[in-house]
Design an enzyme around this catalytic site. Structure first.
Site, PDB file in Angstrom:
ATOM      1  N   ASP A  48      30.158 -24.208  12.925  1.00  0.00           N
ATOM      2  CA  ASP A  48      29.605 -24.388  11.571  1.00  0.00           C
ATOM      3  C   ASP A  48      30.599 -24.853  10.507  1.00  0.00           C
ATOM      4  OD1 ASP A  48      27.521 -23.316  12.993  1.00  0.00           O
ATOM      5  OD2 ASP A  48      27.309 -21.506  11.802  1.00  0.00           O
ATOM      6  N   LYS A 153      21.951 -24.885  15.455  1.00  0.00           N
ATOM      7  CA  LYS A 153      21.552 -23.511  15.779  1.00  0.00           C
ATOM      8  C   LYS A 153      20.804 -22.893  14.601  1.00  0.00           C
ATOM      9  CE  LYS A 153      26.042 -21.244  14.775  1.00  0.00           C
ATOM     10  NZ  LYS A 153      25.612 -20.509  13.602  1.00  0.00           N
ATOM     11  N   CYS A 186      28.985 -15.974  11.574  1.00  0.00           N
ATOM     12  CA  CYS A 186      28.609 -16.767  12.749  1.00  0.00           C
ATOM     13  C   CYS A 186      29.653 -16.736  13.858  1.00  0.00           C
ATOM     14  CB  CYS A 186      28.295 -18.191  12.321  1.00  0.00           C
ATOM     15  SG  CYS A 186      26.793 -18.257  11.311  1.00  0.00           S
TER      16      CYS A 186
HETATM   17  N1  TIU Z   1      28.194 -19.966   9.721  1.00  0.00           N
HETATM   18  C1  TIU Z   1      28.073 -18.827   9.061  1.00  0.00           C
HETATM   19  O1  TIU Z   1      28.914 -17.950   9.134  1.00  0.00           O
HETATM   20  N2  TIU Z   1      26.962 -18.701   8.247  1.00  0.00           N
HETATM   21  C2  TIU Z   1      26.905 -17.887   7.128  1.00  0.00           C
HETATM   22  O2  TIU Z   1      25.858 -17.757   6.501  1.00  0.00           O
HETATM   23  N3  TIU Z   1      28.073 -17.283   6.773  1.00  0.00           N
HETATM   24  C3  TIU Z   1      28.301 -16.528   5.658  1.00  0.00           C
HETATM   25  O3  TIU Z   1      29.386 -15.956   5.574  1.00  0.00           O
HETATM   26  N4  TIU Z   1      27.380 -16.440   4.729  1.00  0.00           N
END
Ligand code: TIU
Length: 250
Positions: A48, A153, A186
């Site tokens: 991500d 995802k 994530c």
């Molecule tokens: N990729 C991921 O960690 N998504 C989130 O929403 N992370 C946050 O820390 N909000």
């Protein structure tokens, strides 16, 4: 860091049969113990690293988060990505995002927080956490190249409702190098999912970040506690050192 030694590990085949790995093994100085990695069975999973989380115009910043923390992981990620490309390791990029109609977004996930900043709302870089929107693209520094997998995802974990497990199993890949954001959301969820599916997952600690330093530290502590209850952690320098004889060094 613990001393380097060779640890014998077995390959998980996804069945009840465990087969001795036959390919060359490199040992990475990791916590809580050195990890013997069969390079031929390793994938790099980049979680991500998308514009909305990392860039000044993204919704992460709009929510008041300090994005400079996340940006500090980009340089080390670039170095590891380059080394992995040179070594011919499979590279998998993930993006957290939903279908435009949000049919893959549970209402309980959507209906929380400020309505203006919810999943599907129009944020500063397009609809928040919706596939195809500008903010959902991977940052240019880590842009995927042909031959690399990009997995969209809908959950926090990289395995939830995705083809990731299948893509790894069909290639016989058993070891995961993990980097990306955010550490305690994530990344940690994906590490736990990987662990439950039988993968050796190594988190590169300078290649992951959180908006909250205490959460990053706690997540790493949790991963390596109890003899590596979730997986392993190492600095990217340790990985690059182990991979250097493979021609992966810069
Ligand atoms: N990729 C991921 O960690 N998504 C989130 O929403 N992370 C946050 O820390 N909000």
């Amino acid at each position: 860091m613990a001393p380097i030694l060779l640890v014998r590990r077995r390959r998980y085949t996804g069945t009840d049969q465990h087969v001795e790995a036959a390919l060359p093994v490199r040992t990475i100085a990791a916590e809580p113990e050195p990890l013997a990695v069969d390079i031929g069975r390793m994938a790099l999973v980049i979680i991500d690293m998308q514009r909305d989380f990392l860039e000044p115009g993204g919704f992460g910043a709009a929510l008041g988060n300090d994005i400079s923390r996340l940006k500090s992981a980009v340089g080390p990620c670039v170095d590891v990505l380059a080394a992995a490309r040179r070594a011919g390791i499979l590279i998998i990029h993930t993006r957290e995002g939903h279908r435009a109609d949000l049919t893959d977004a549970p209402p309980i996930k959507v209906e929380r927080g400020d309505p203006a900043m919810r999943i599907g709302a129009l944020g500063p870089m397009g609809r928040i956490l919706v596939r195809g929107e500008p903010g959902n693209q991977i940052i240019p520094e880590l842009k995927p190249v042909p031959g690399e997998l990009v997995i969209d995802k809908p959950g926090k974990g990289a395995f939830h409702s995705t083809s990731l497990h299948h893509e790894l199993l069909r290639r016989g890949l058993t070891h995961l190098l993990v980097m990306g954001v955010t550490t305690e959301v994530c990344v940690q969820t994906s590490m736990r999912e990987a662990n439950d599916r039988g993968y050796d997952a190594l988190l590169l600690e300078d290649c992951t970040e959180s908006y909250f330093p205490a959460f990053k530290a706690a997540a790493i502590e949790m991963i390596v506690a109890q003899g590596g209850i979730v997986g392993w952690c190492a600095a990217s320098a340790q990985l690059l050192q182990a991979m250097a004889p493979l021609g992966a060094a810069a």
